[in-house]
Motif scaffolding. Structure first.
Motif, PDB file in Angstrom:
ATOM      1  N   PRO A  38       0.738  -1.370   0.223  1.00 59.29           N
ATOM      2  CA  PRO A  38      -0.069   0.001   0.071  1.00 59.29           C
ATOM      3  C   PRO A  38       0.771   1.244  -0.053  1.00 59.29           C
ATOM      4  O   PRO A  38       0.577   2.229  -0.615  1.00 59.29           O
ATOM      5  CB  PRO A  38      -0.747  -0.184   1.534  1.00 59.29           C
ATOM      6  CG  PRO A  38      -0.720  -1.715   1.643  1.00 59.29           C
ATOM      7  CD  PRO A  38       0.346  -2.185   0.887  1.00 59.29           C
ATOM      8  N   ALA A  39       2.010   1.279   0.724  1.00 57.22           N
ATOM      9  CA  ALA A  39       2.847   2.541   0.886  1.00 57.22           C
ATOM     10  C   ALA A  39       3.378   2.630  -0.524  1.00 57.22           C
ATOM     11  O   ALA A  39       3.555   4.029  -0.923  1.00 57.22           O
ATOM     12  CB  ALA A  39       3.903   2.326   1.785  1.00 57.22           C
ATOM     13  N   LYS A  40       3.866   1.689  -1.372  1.00 55.68           N
ATOM     14  CA  LYS A  40       4.210   2.036  -2.598  1.00 55.68           C
ATOM     15  C   LYS A  40       3.262   2.367  -3.718  1.00 55.68           C
ATOM     16  O   LYS A  40       3.566   3.143  -4.295  1.00 55.68           O
ATOM     17  CB  LYS A  40       5.120   0.467  -3.201  1.00 55.68           C
ATOM     18  CG  LYS A  40       6.047   0.683  -4.280  1.00 55.68           C
ATOM     19  CD  LYS A  40       6.482  -0.672  -4.738  1.00 55.68           C
ATOM     20  CE  LYS A  40       7.216  -0.391  -6.287  1.00 55.68           C
ATOM     21  NZ  LYS A  40       7.853  -1.687  -6.550  1.00 55.68           N
ATOM     22  N   ASN A  43       3.310   5.979  -3.161  1.00 56.35           N
ATOM     23  CA  ASN A  43       4.238   6.736  -3.599  1.00 56.35           C
ATOM     24  C   ASN A  43       4.215   6.708  -5.037  1.00 56.35           C
ATOM     25  O   ASN A  43       4.759   7.957  -5.633  1.00 56.35           O
ATOM     26  CB  ASN A  43       5.731   5.806  -3.124  1.00 56.35           C
ATOM     27  CG  ASN A  43       5.840   6.247  -1.633  1.00 56.35           C
ATOM     28  OD1 ASN A  43       5.340   7.166  -1.212  1.00 56.35           O
ATOM     29  ND2 ASN A  43       6.552   5.182  -0.851  1.00 56.35           N
ATOM     30  N   ILE A  44       3.707   5.684  -5.668  1.00 55.57           N
ATOM     31  CA  ILE A  44       3.648   5.795  -7.274  1.00 55.57           C
ATOM     32  C   ILE A  44       2.759   6.627  -7.729  1.00 55.57           C
ATOM     33  O   ILE A  44       3.001   7.480  -8.657  1.00 55.57           O
ATOM     34  CB  ILE A  44       3.376   4.290  -7.802  1.00 55.57           C
ATOM     35  CG1 ILE A  44       4.383   3.373  -7.485  1.00 55.57           C
ATOM     36  CG2 ILE A  44       2.934   4.374  -9.202  1.00 55.57           C
ATOM     37  CD1 ILE A  44       4.423   2.123  -7.761  1.00 55.57           C
ATOM     38  N   LEU A  45       1.791   6.822  -6.950  1.00 53.51           N
ATOM     39  CA  LEU A  45       0.502   7.983  -7.117  1.00 53.51           C
ATOM     40  C   LEU A  45       0.990   9.111  -6.911  1.00 53.51           C
ATOM     41  O   LEU A  45       0.747  10.081  -8.012  1.00 53.51           O
ATOM     42  CB  LEU A  45      -0.960   7.569  -6.437  1.00 53.51           C
ATOM     43  CG  LEU A  45      -1.923   8.466  -6.729  1.00 53.51           C
ATOM     44  CD1 LEU A  45      -2.514   8.286  -8.128  1.00 53.51           C
ATOM     45  CD2 LEU A  45      -3.008   8.024  -5.723  1.00 53.51           C
ATOM     46  N   TYR A  46       1.461   9.609  -5.851  1.00 51.75           N
ATOM     47  CA  TYR A  46       2.176  10.812  -5.609  1.00 51.75           C
ATOM     48  C   TYR A  46       3.171  11.160  -7.031  1.00 51.75           C
ATOM     49  O   TYR A  46       3.128  12.306  -7.359  1.00 51.75           O
ATOM     50  CB  TYR A  46       2.849  10.891  -4.331  1.00 51.75           C
ATOM     51  CG  TYR A  46       3.217  12.123  -3.938  1.00 51.75           C
ATOM     52  CD1 TYR A  46       2.523  13.253  -3.377  1.00 51.75           C
ATOM     53  CD2 TYR A  46       4.540  12.677  -4.335  1.00 51.75           C
ATOM     54  CE1 TYR A  46       2.925  14.472  -3.037  1.00 51.75           C
ATOM     55  CE2 TYR A  46       5.121  13.550  -3.962  1.00 51.75           C
ATOM     56  CZ  TYR A  46       4.419  14.590  -3.586  1.00 51.75           C
ATOM     57  OH  TYR A  46       4.892  16.009  -3.150  1.00 51.75           O
ATOM     58  N   LEU A  87      14.134  -1.750  -1.016  1.00 49.12           N
ATOM     59  CA  LEU A  87      14.470  -0.423  -0.867  1.00 49.12           C
ATOM     60  C   LEU A  87      13.337   0.447  -0.901  1.00 49.12           C
ATOM     61  O   LEU A  87      12.323  -0.004  -1.771  1.00 49.12           O
ATOM     62  CB  LEU A  87      15.538  -0.208  -1.640  1.00 49.12           C
ATOM     63  CG  LEU A  87      16.963  -0.425  -1.457  1.00 49.12           C
ATOM     64  CD1 LEU A  87      17.778  -0.415  -2.513  1.00 49.12           C
ATOM     65  CD2 LEU A  87      17.440   0.109  -0.205  1.00 49.12           C
ATOM     66  N   PRO A  88      13.399   1.715  -0.428  1.00 48.45           N
ATOM     67  CA  PRO A  88      12.241   2.585  -0.900  1.00 48.45           C
ATOM     68  C   PRO A  88      12.039   2.961  -2.283  1.00 48.45           C
ATOM     69  O   PRO A  88      12.861   2.793  -3.123  1.00 48.45           O
ATOM     70  CB  PRO A  88      12.581   3.835   0.040  1.00 48.45           C
ATOM     71  CG  PRO A  88      13.529   3.375   0.723  1.00 48.45           C
ATOM     72  CD  PRO A  88      14.268   2.322   0.199  1.00 48.45           C
ATOM     73  N   PHE A  89      10.419   3.099  -2.770  1.00 46.64           N
ATOM     74  CA  PHE A  89      10.456   3.421  -4.158  1.00 46.64           C
ATOM     75  C   PHE A  89      11.061   4.748  -4.334  1.00 46.64           C
ATOM     76  O   PHE A  89      11.975   4.634  -5.455  1.00 46.64           O
ATOM     77  CB  PHE A  89       8.728   3.370  -4.256  1.00 46.64           C
ATOM     78  CG  PHE A  89       8.536   3.953  -5.751  1.00 46.64           C
ATOM     79  CD1 PHE A  89       8.643   3.232  -6.755  1.00 46.64           C
ATOM     80  CD2 PHE A  89       8.043   5.205  -5.824  1.00 46.64           C
ATOM     81  CE1 PHE A  89       8.216   3.770  -8.098  1.00 46.64           C
ATOM     82  CE2 PHE A  89       7.807   5.861  -6.924  1.00 46.64           C
ATOM     83  CZ  PHE A  89       7.760   5.115  -7.969  1.00 46.64           C
TER      84      PHE A  89
END
Length: 388
Positions: A38-40, A43-46, A87-89
């Motif tokens: 969900p977090a990724k 991040n993709i949407l943002y 790793l973070p997106f």
């Protein structure tokens, strides 16, 4: 091939840090097929909604001082225990794509046609097709598998291989930082010890500890080793590492019939003794040059069938599903049918899984297997639910 292998590439940093390349890196990172938490997804949407802002921030990071973020690590049991490193997106995954947009085409041109993994226009089914052709043409096959490949990649040796192909110091610096960002053998051992102490009953834990401890004992220099499974860059760096093996097999041993998929590779010949001699030479090369050990080294007639990339290839041209592959597909169908019966089926997910399954089954003689697992009936049921 020879000239390309000798050539060192420079003036790459300007291409990597260009706005156009960073935009492409963002696009590729957003459509990555990796597991999306969900977090990724957020991040993709943002990132999509603030593309130009992201381009500016990524460029600043690259030009200033980018360092790899901390990894999130989790165990995956599929079918054996592995540790996946995430790793973070933003910014890491985007930056990895920016790098590989430029470096992947260069490295791809260094590689032999028989190297089929993680390369555009190649892949699992090309590797299988080559295996099937060679199985019909030759009497014997030599099959090899490298023991815990990714976790035993030597950082010093890898950075030396990279520097033989790339002469741009800034690119070498950032790649070196990614390579040295974690010693996965030490990290894996730490997590395995923790799991054992916590009383985890997974049967793979003692075996994995034994393998990693033995590998560490062999490396007297105690150098950093291991690339994280989960990094986009790891796929390409691993392929580059084993391109040294490909070059040895093709140019020194002069083997014509050769195919490799990741760390699983095959040689074919009508001369059984020659294959045994090749096997010894390969084993010596892997340890002396790459600090790798073999977990499998077998020479056998092609008439008995070859287990490779999820299938079993026979000298008659027959292609069957590997037993482990068939078991996995049977279980997947059971899960879909159970979710239909319970009324909990996710139609889109079920369609995707069945589509993937169809893509797998069509490469083998699987008519009776499809009937046995009720593949067509399941596909029709999911289709009807999608119309409701």
């Amino acid at each position: 091939m020879g000239k390309e292998n000798m050539k060192r590439h420079g003036h790459l940093w300007e291409r990597i840090t260009s706005d156009e390349n960073i935009r492409l890196g963002i696009v590729n990172a957003c459509r990555s097929r990796n597991r999306k938490t969900p977090a990724k997804k957020r991040n993709i949407l943002y990132t999509k909604e603030h593309e130009e802002e992201t381009v500016s921030k990524i460029k600043t990071l690259l030009l200033d001082d980018f360092h790899t973020s901390p990894y999130y690590v989790y165990p995956l049991f599929d079918p054996k225990l592995r540790f996946i490193y995430c790793l973070p997106f933003y910014p890491d995954r985007i930056i990895h794509h920016c790098l590989m947009n430029v470096l992947a085409p260069i490295w791809d041109r260094l590689m032999y046609n028989g190297s089929c993994a993680c390369r555009k226009g190649h892949g699992q089914h090309e590797a299988g097709t080559r295996c099937g052709i060679y199985a019909k043409k030759y009497s014997y096959c030599a099959q090899f598998d490298i023991s815990q490949f990714y976790v035993n990649i030597n950082h010093r040796i890898l950075k030396g291989i990279v520097s033989h192909k790339i002469k741009d110091n800034k690119v070498l610096e950032i790649l070196g930082g990614i390579i040295d960002s974690i010693d996965t053998r030490k990290k894996n051992l730490t997590m395995l010890y923790r799991m054992r102490k916590a009383g985890n009953t997974c049967k793979d834990i003692p075996r994995e500890i034994q393998k990693l401890e033995a590998a560490a004992a062999r490396d007297e220099a105690e150098e950093d080793v291991g690339l994280p499974i989960g990094n986009y860059t790891s796929q390409w760096l691993g392929n580059l590492y084993l391109n040294e093996l490909d070059t040895f097999i093709k140019q020194v041993l002069c083997v014509k019939a050769y195919v490799r998929y990741c760390d699983d590779f095959l040689l074919f010949s009508d001369d059984k003794k020659m294959l045994h001699a090749y096997a010894e030479a390969i084993q010596d090369f892997l340890w002396e040059k790459l600090r790798m050990m073999l977990s499998k080294k077998e020479v056998f007639p092609t008439s008995q069938g070859i287990d490779f990339v999820g299938y079993r290839y026979f000298h008659t041209g027959l292609v069957l599903l590997r037993k482990r592959t068939a078991k996995k597909q049977r279980q997947a169908i059971k899960e879909i049918r159970k979710s239909i019966e319970n009324g909990t089926v996710d139609v889109d997910e079920a369609r995707a899984r069945l589509g993937s399954m169809h893509g797998l089954l069509k490469w083998a003689q699987s008519y009776h297997f499809r009937r046995a697992i009720h593949f067509s009936e399941t596909l029709e049921e999911v289709g009807r639910l999608g119309k409701v």
